[in-house]
Design an enzyme around this catalytic site. Sequence first.
Site, mmCIF file in Angstrom:
data_model
loop_
_atom_site.group_PDB
_atom_site.id
_atom_site.type_symbol
_atom_site.label_atom_id
_atom_site.label_comp_id
_atom_site.label_asym_id
_atom_site.label_seq_id
_atom_site.Cartn_x
_atom_site.Cartn_y
_atom_site.Cartn_z
ATOM 1 N N ASP A 97 53.979 46.129 18.731
ATOM 2 C CA ASP A 97 53.343 47.425 18.991
ATOM 3 C C ASP A 97 53.807 48.443 17.954
ATOM 4 O OD1 ASP A 97 51.784 49.001 21.218
ATOM 5 O OD2 ASP A 97 53.502 50.260 20.688
ATOM 6 N N ILE A 98 52.857 49.190 17.372
ATOM 7 C CA ILE A 98 53.214 50.233 16.399
ATOM 8 C C ILE A 98 53.787 51.431 17.142
ATOM 9 C CG2 ILE A 98 52.351 51.754 14.581
ATOM 10 C CD1 ILE A 98 50.107 49.769 14.083
ATOM 11 N N GLU A 141 46.770 49.408 19.170
ATOM 12 C CA GLU A 141 47.784 49.266 18.121
ATOM 13 C C GLU A 141 48.708 48.086 18.378
ATOM 14 O OE1 GLU A 141 49.502 52.379 21.017
ATOM 15 O OE2 GLU A 141 47.550 51.640 20.371
#
Length: 229
Positions: A97-98, A141
Amino acid sequence: MADLFIRLDKNTLLANILFLTVENLISVFCSYLKERTFIRDILLSVFTSQSNNELKILSYIDGLTGIPNRRFFEEQFEREWKRAMRTKRPISLLMIDIDFFKNFNDTLGHLEGDWVLREVARIISENLRKDMDIVARYGGEEFVVVLPETDAKEAKEVAERIRKAIESRCIEHPSSKVSKCVTVSIGIATITPEENQSKEILIKRADEALYEAKRKGRNRVEVFAKSES
């Protein structure tokens, strides 16, 4: 036949020659039409099959990042899970996950955000085995990586390599709370599947490990800690 043609008068002879010529031309033309129709049907079949294959491939690709999408992941994960169960070999899953991506979009805009998604997808892909590992955009994301025949130690090495590669790319992230650059948090789960065991357990564990990485401050890798059941 020679005697017959000799006895025919000139007009009759010419009429017979003309008739035979026209008949041959019609026969040749009909053969040509038949052959052309046959070839057309073959080409149409090939092009239709090719078009269907191309459409199928496109249905597996995420339009923004160019990597496989969630549908592809689900099908391939099912296949790799069954293979791991059959061979009794470990399989690992990374949930990536960003960090603070919503803040990034709010600050720099969605066009910049889309570029970041593509760049992160590229970096992840470059740090995997081309012939075995599977990367896909899981949603938003979030990305997912399937690592066949990979134990927890090896999976952590891959995850750290990905995390460091993204961090060292140093894409400016002015609204991140952990770094001036774009970073990712990664959750890892590893299991050797047993009979009647659902593959969803691996996704759940990787997701829990990702949550733990976020809870501990992000920009880090966490391995699911509980023993396999």
